[in-house]
Design an enzyme around this catalytic site. Structure first.
Site, short mmCIF file in Angstrom:
data_model
loop_
_atom_site.label_atom_id
_atom_site.label_comp_id
_atom_site.label_asym_id
_atom_site.label_seq_id
_atom_site.Cartn_x
_atom_site.Cartn_y
_atom_site.Cartn_z
N ASP A 1 -4.53 1.74 5.06
CA ASP A 1 -4.41 0.30 5.26
C ASP A 1 -5.37 -0.19 6.33
O ASP A 1 -5.98 -1.26 6.21
CB ASP A 1 -2.97 -0.05 5.65
CG ASP A 1 -2.00 0.12 4.49
OD1 ASP A 1 -0.78 0.10 4.74
OD2 ASP A 1 -2.46 0.26 3.34
N ASN B 1 -6.47 8.36 1.21
CA ASN B 1 -5.05 8.18 1.50
C ASN B 1 -4.33 9.52 1.54
O ASN B 1 -3.45 9.74 2.39
CB ASN B 1 -4.40 7.28 0.45
CG ASN B 1 -4.60 5.80 0.76
OD1 ASN B 1 -4.74 5.43 1.90
ND2 ASN B 1 -4.61 4.97 -0.26
N HIS C 1 -1.33 6.77 4.33
CA HIS C 1 -1.45 5.38 3.89
C HIS C 1 -1.65 4.41 5.04
O HIS C 1 -2.25 3.34 4.85
CB HIS C 1 -0.22 4.99 3.07
CG HIS C 1 -0.20 5.61 1.71
ND1 HIS C 1 -0.93 5.12 0.65
CD2 HIS C 1 0.43 6.72 1.25
CE1 HIS C 1 -0.74 5.87 -0.41
NE2 HIS C 1 0.09 6.84 -0.08
N ASP D 1 -15.48 -1.33 -5.26
CA ASP D 1 -14.40 -0.34 -5.18
C ASP D 1 -14.75 0.67 -4.08
O ASP D 1 -15.91 1.14 -4.00
CB ASP D 1 -14.24 0.37 -6.53
CG ASP D 1 -12.83 0.91 -6.70
OD1 ASP D 1 -12.50 1.28 -7.82
OD2 ASP D 1 -12.09 0.97 -5.71
N GLU E 1 -7.75 -0.74 -3.81
CA GLU E 1 -8.98 -0.64 -3.03
C GLU E 1 -10.13 -1.39 -3.68
O GLU E 1 -11.29 -1.20 -3.32
CB GLU E 1 -9.36 0.83 -2.85
CG GLU E 1 -9.83 1.56 -4.12
CD GLU E 1 -8.67 2.16 -4.91
OE1 GLU E 1 -7.51 1.77 -4.66
OE2 GLU E 1 -8.94 3.02 -5.77
#
Length: 584
Positions: A469, A460, A465, A452, A496
């Site tokens: 990404d 984010n 975002h 993770d 994630e």
């Protein structure tokens, strides 16, 4: 005028000195008695106070006196006549704490008190220096820290944002507490299930292992049949405490319909192949009237019959140019060499052959022929020969190849994550199930890791975002570069979170892979100012390595890896935690 004590000596008839000594001892006894009463009173004040109080020796940090409220709040134990701090507190912590204060007292000092391993509470301390039994001591008053109005307002605002995000998700989500009571649902869940809340929040069988998944058909509020893919997992606090259960359901009806269409198309293709085979059997009895290429030669390899499509496929202009002759006398040696070996096999062994032959025509175009060579016996002369039938299957072959390529691409895309271009959750589950039963048979170690990205929500929120990404894509490329074997699998497990499957991998080998992951992620140096562990992007890893047993399910190893991941987060993140069941 001066004062004289002659009257004292004269009155005491020579015993004045003795009387003075007696008076001095009386005064000292009275002082000691008063001091003792003061200490007892101080002790009683601490014991009877309706709040957490401690009396701590300034030099050693040892607790001299405390009460039940302080013991309950701070985890202090009474062993014999001594007060002991929790085992999670270093021996010199109390000394270091009080040594930083000077003067007669202090107030409002805030810090975290570790009541146990992995768990601490925020407290506020006020102290005053005093004397106790002739020793310098600190009189301490401890209370749980109360957040300010500004801090409370900030938390309320954060909760409001979380609730808004919760309600904007298209997935059907609900949360239960540890007693199984429903405590929260989102708007999508309420809209889908309506009055059927009990049906929607039913637990999946086997959830007690910590994580469970299933697919089930249901009907939405509009009466439409939908296939829901549901995942339920235990909610854990940052201290590792079980908070309840989270359930997330996705509508996978479209995916199911695509898979069903693909299966139907494959069935149709099989039916088409059967029909074509039946046509081939019928066409074997047709000679000159057949549009297929047909030729017959005897045991001396002299052609006795053929049709126009046959000679044209060989690059011969007329049928009469081949009948009564051997093929080697008519076509170039290179072409004859392609046919002679199969002709000999059919003629000498007496068995049929069927294969696809590729021919380069005079116009430069490639053509594919479905060739059947069968032994043939002349009923009149009794001589042996060979029947050759060749059908131009270029169109079918190209269509079949394109269909196969399309099917392969469709299958590949169904197992690829659209953003990171690595395997997705569905591919991970399928690969794990296959490898699980293989390792059960072979009794070889299988390793699963869940990884993770630390504080990715904060990333984010700060960078947006789109940057998030991009970070996911870079991290996924690192994961792919770390895995050196084609049998290893890395997949985007969700958000994630990433999953790794390392077949035939021991705990030692898995640790080396995890270490390389941390090193390569650090080398990326992706800035992450919202992280609480480092100024760059880091990851936490939960690792399990074990020999699968037949009585267990493959989902069990994922649940154990998930527990190890939560432990890695609870231990401070940016590290690898190995589950205690890892025994390889």
């Amino acid at each position: 005028m001066g004062y004289s004590l002659d009257w004292f000596w004269e009155t005491a008839h020579g015993h004045g000195f003795d009387i003075a000594i007696i008076l001095l001892f009386c005064f000292l006894f009275f002082f000691i008695w008063q001091y003792s009463q003061h200490q007892k009173q101080l002790d009683a004040i601490v014991q009877d106070a309706p709040m957490p109080l401690l009396l701590v020796e300034a030099r050693s940090g040892r607790i001299l006196v405390t009460n039940i409220y302080a013991m309950q709040l701070l985890g202090i134990r009474l062993v014999g006549k001594s007060y002991l701090l929790p085992e999670s507190i270093p021996p010199k912590m109390m000394t270091s704490l009080i040594e930083q204060f000077s003067g007669k007292g202090f107030s409002g000092y805030q810090f975290d008190w570790p009541v146990s391993v992995g768990q601490s509470i925020a407290v506020e301390m006020t102290g005053r220096r005093t004397l106790f039994k002739g020793r310098s001591a600190w009189f301490l008053y401890v209370t749980p820290y109360r957040a300010t109005d500004a801090e409370t307002a900030k938390k309320m605002k954060a909760l409001s944002i979380v609730n808004s995000v919760f309600d904007t998700l298209s997935e059907l989500i609900f949360v239960k507490d540890n007693q199984g009571e429903l405590i929260a649902t989102n708007r999508a869940f309420n809209r889908y299930w309506g009055e059927r809340i009990d049906e929607g929040c039913a637990d999946i069988h086997g959830f007690m292992k910590g994580r469970a998944n299933n697919n089930r058909w249901s009907v939405n509020a509009d009466g439409q049949s939908c296939l829901l893919e549901t995942s339920q997992k235990v909610l854990m606090s940052s201290q590792g405490e079980k908070l309840g259960m989270l359930s997330i359901s996705h509508d996978v009806t479209d995916w199911y319909n695509v898979q069903q269409s693909l299966r139907d198309e494959m069935d149709k293709r099989k039916d088409t192949e059967v029909a074509l085979a039946q046509r081939d059997t019928i066409l074997q009895n047709i000679l000159e009237s057949s549009p297929d290429s047909i030729g017959i030669f005897n045991e001396n390899r002299v052609y006795q019959a053929c049709n126009l499509p046959f000679v044209k496929a060989l690059g011969i202009s007329d049928v009469n140019d081949l009948i009564g002759k051997r093929l080697e006398d008519v076509v170039p040696d290179k072409m004859y060499g392609r046919f002679s070996s199969t002709d000999d096999e059919v003629l000498t062994l007496g068995r049929s052959l069927r294969y696809i032959d590729q021919v380069l025509g005079t116009d430069g175009e490639r053509a594919w022929y479905d060739v059947v060579k069968s032994p043939l016996k002349d009923p009149v002369s009794g001589t042996n020969g060979v029947l050759i039938m060749a059908r131009d299957v270029s169109e079918r072959y190209l269509a079949a190849r394109k269909l196969e390529e399309a099917n392969q691409e469709l299958q590949r895309l169904s197992f690829i994550d659209g953003l990171t271009k690595i395997s997705n959750r569905r591919r991970f589950d399928e690969q794990l199930e296959t490898l699980w039963y293989l390792h059960v048979r072979e009794q070889q170690p299988l390793t699963v890791m869940l990884c993770d990205i630390d504080y990715f929500k904060g990333y984010n929120d700060l960078y947006g975002h789109q940057k998030g990404d991009e970070a996911l894509i870079q991290v996924a490329k690192v994961f792919e570069s770390v895995l050196s074997r084609s049998s290893d699998c890395v997949a985007r497990y969700g958000g994630e979170e990433f999953g790794f499957i390392l077949p035939h991998t021991t705990l030692l080998g898995a640790r080396l892979v995890a270490q390389k992951i941390h090193e390569h992620i650090a080398q990326l140096s992706i800035e992450h100012l919202q992280s609480k562990v480092a100024p760059i992007v880091t990851v936490s890893i939960g690792l399990v390595s074990t020999i699968p047993q037949a009585q267990n399910k493959c989902e069990s190893i994922v649940a154990l890896a998930d527990e190890a991941l939560y432990q890695a987060k609870a231990d401070g993140r940016n590290q690898t935690s190995v589950h205690h069941t890892s025994d390889i």
